[in-house]
Motif scaffolding. Structure first.
Motif, short mmCIF file in Angstrom:
data_model
loop_
_atom_site.label_atom_id
_atom_site.label_comp_id
_atom_site.label_asym_id
_atom_site.label_seq_id
_atom_site.Cartn_x
_atom_site.Cartn_y
_atom_site.Cartn_z
N GLY A 143 13.75 -19.31 86.88
CA GLY A 143 14.31 -20.57 86.40
C GLY A 143 13.84 -21.79 87.15
O GLY A 143 14.26 -22.91 86.85
N ALA A 144 12.92 -21.62 88.12
CA ALA A 144 12.46 -22.75 88.92
C ALA A 144 11.49 -23.65 88.16
O ALA A 144 11.33 -24.82 88.51
N GLY A 145 10.83 -23.09 87.13
CA GLY A 145 9.90 -23.90 86.35
C GLY A 145 8.50 -23.34 86.29
O GLY A 145 7.59 -23.97 85.73
N LYS A 146 8.27 -22.14 86.82
CA LYS A 146 6.93 -21.55 86.82
C LYS A 146 6.42 -21.31 85.39
O LYS A 146 5.32 -21.73 85.03
N THR A 147 7.22 -20.61 84.60
CA THR A 147 6.80 -20.28 83.24
C THR A 147 6.64 -21.53 82.38
O THR A 147 5.69 -21.62 81.58
N THR A 148 7.54 -22.48 82.54
CA THR A 148 7.43 -23.73 81.78
C THR A 148 6.15 -24.47 82.14
O THR A 148 5.46 -25.01 81.26
N THR A 149 5.80 -24.47 83.42
CA THR A 149 4.55 -25.11 83.85
C THR A 149 3.35 -24.40 83.24
O THR A 149 2.41 -25.05 82.74
N ILE A 150 3.36 -23.08 83.28
CA ILE A 150 2.25 -22.31 82.70
C ILE A 150 2.13 -22.56 81.21
O ILE A 150 1.02 -22.75 80.67
N LYS A 151 3.26 -22.59 80.50
CA LYS A 151 3.22 -22.86 79.06
C LYS A 151 2.64 -24.24 78.78
O LYS A 151 1.92 -24.44 77.80
N SER A 152 2.94 -25.20 79.65
CA SER A 152 2.40 -26.54 79.46
C SER A 152 0.88 -26.55 79.64
O SER A 152 0.18 -27.33 78.98
N LEU A 153 0.37 -25.67 80.50
CA LEU A 153 -1.08 -25.58 80.70
C LEU A 153 -1.80 -25.16 79.43
O LEU A 153 -2.96 -25.53 79.21
N PHE A 154 -1.13 -24.37 78.60
CA PHE A 154 -1.76 -23.86 77.38
C PHE A 154 -1.28 -24.59 76.13
O PHE A 154 -1.49 -24.13 75.01
N GLY A 155 -0.63 -25.73 76.34
CA GLY A 155 -0.22 -26.54 75.21
C GLY A 155 0.91 -25.96 74.40
O GLY A 155 1.13 -26.38 73.25
N GLU A 156 1.65 -25.02 74.97
CA GLU A 156 2.76 -24.40 74.23
C GLU A 156 4.03 -25.23 74.28
O GLU A 156 4.98 -24.97 73.55
N ILE A 157 4.05 -26.20 75.19
CA ILE A 157 5.22 -27.07 75.34
C ILE A 157 4.76 -28.52 75.27
O ILE A 157 3.80 -28.91 75.95
N LYS A 158 5.40 -29.31 74.45
CA LYS A 158 5.10 -30.73 74.38
C LYS A 158 5.77 -31.45 75.54
O LYS A 158 6.99 -31.36 75.72
N LEU A 159 4.98 -32.14 76.32
CA LEU A 159 5.50 -32.81 77.51
C LEU A 159 6.14 -34.15 77.15
O LEU A 159 5.69 -34.84 76.22
N ASP A 160 7.18 -34.52 77.90
CA ASP A 160 7.79 -35.84 77.75
C ASP A 160 6.89 -36.90 78.37
O ASP A 160 6.83 -38.04 77.88
N SER A 161 6.22 -36.54 79.47
CA SER A 161 5.31 -37.47 80.12
C SER A 161 4.37 -36.68 81.03
O SER A 161 4.57 -35.49 81.28
N GLY A 162 3.34 -37.37 81.52
CA GLY A 162 2.37 -36.73 82.41
C GLY A 162 1.15 -36.24 81.66
O GLY A 162 1.06 -36.35 80.42
N GLU A 163 0.19 -35.70 82.40
CA GLU A 163 -1.05 -35.21 81.79
C GLU A 163 -1.64 -34.07 82.61
O GLU A 163 -1.31 -33.89 83.79
N ILE A 164 -2.49 -33.30 81.95
CA ILE A 164 -3.20 -32.20 82.61
C ILE A 164 -4.68 -32.40 82.37
O ILE A 164 -5.13 -32.50 81.23
N LEU A 165 -5.44 -32.48 83.47
CA LEU A 165 -6.86 -32.76 83.40
C LEU A 165 -7.68 -31.58 83.90
O LEU A 165 -7.24 -30.84 84.78
N ILE A 166 -8.87 -31.41 83.34
CA ILE A 166 -9.82 -30.43 83.85
C ILE A 166 -11.15 -31.16 84.05
O ILE A 166 -11.69 -31.75 83.11
N ASP A 167 -11.60 -31.16 85.28
CA ASP A 167 -12.81 -31.90 85.65
C ASP A 167 -12.76 -33.34 85.16
O ASP A 167 -13.75 -33.90 84.66
N GLY A 168 -11.58 -33.95 85.27
CA GLY A 168 -11.43 -35.36 84.99
C GLY A 168 -11.10 -35.76 83.57
O GLY A 168 -10.83 -36.92 83.30
#
Length: 251
Positions: A36-61
């Motif tokens: 429940g700390a947020g590990k799975t939610t973070t991982i899901k966000s990496l693969f676009g499975e969760i729509k974020l309220d804010s923030g961004e994820i970058l790969i090589d800029g």
């Protein structure tokens, strides 16, 4: 390099609050936190499975979600998240197809991966017919066949026997030597201790620790205990439970 930058998402009981950390190229990142700390939610966000309220994820800029960047990352899921009625051979073909691999590539790499993992005699078996350890190997085949630059492992050695764990750890070491970038979550700190060179701790949806990690000189357990463990005096009651009793059974 993958940069997770101030991602926030409120999912009621599960949330991320301005989560930021970096997955450096070639690193083995231990991503540690309680249930429940947020590990799975973070991982899901990496693969676009969760729509974020804010923030961004970058790969090589640039955004992870443009220019087929997401295909550079593979996910090693829990065994329950694969199609149990599909054979290993068909599942690997499916993974290759959705990643635009040619029939020739699929055939050649399948042979190599199955041989490396000792899966040749299991390729026509359905996932539900495999033991926990062989399911993990089958999932590993579906990951490695793509030769991804980045791999995210979620509890990869849960519920497997000693032999399967040793085999899996050998693969992790070899992937690290090759230069594959790894993010791994596990409740088995001893395994993370063995392979990690970067440590990220998450608690209640927030990052509380992020640093390079020397697994020869530092201890994940000690860092976790200092920053994450809930302090309780109840353990002192153990000495009372084991205090001497008289012959009548009364303390």
């Amino acid at each position: 390099m993958i940069e997770i930058k101030k991602i926030t998402r409120d999912l009621g009981g599960f949330f991320l609050n301005q989560v930021s950390f970096t997955i450096k190229k070639g690193a083995v990142v231990a991503f540690v936190g309680d249930n429940g700390a947020g590990k799975t939610t973070t991982i899901k966000s990496l693969f676009g499975e969760i729509k974020l309220d804010s923030g961004e994820i970058l790969i090589d800029g640039e955004s992870l979600f443009i220019n087929e960047n997401l295909q550079r990352i593979a996910f090693f899921p829990d065994s329950n998240n694969v199609p149990m009625d599909m054979t290993l051979k068909d599942y690997v073909k499916y993974i290759c197809a959705i990643n635009a691999m040619s029939s020739k590539q699929t055939k050649e790499r399948s042979k190599e991966v199955f041989e490396m993992l000792g899966l040749e005699k299991y390729i026509n078996k359905k996932f539900r017919e495999l033991s926990a350890g062989w399911k993990k190997r089958a999932i590993m085949a579906s990951v490695l066949i793509r030769s991804p630059e980045f791999i995210v492992f979620d509890e990869p050695t849960a519920n497997v026997d000693v032999e399967a764990k040793l085999s899996f750890m050998n693969i992790l070491h070899e992937l690290s030597k090759i230069g594959v970038t790894i993010l791994i979550t596990s409740h088995i700190l001893e395994e993370l201790q063995e392979v990690a060179n970067y440590l990220v701790l998450i608690k209640n949806g927030e990052i509380v620790y992020e640093k390079d990690f020397d697994n020869q000189k530092e201890s994940i357990a000690q860092i976790y205990k200092k920053l994450m463990a809930e302090k309780s005096d109840n353990i002192k009651l153990l000495s009372e439970i084991y205090s001497p009793i008289d012959q009548g059974g009364v303390k």
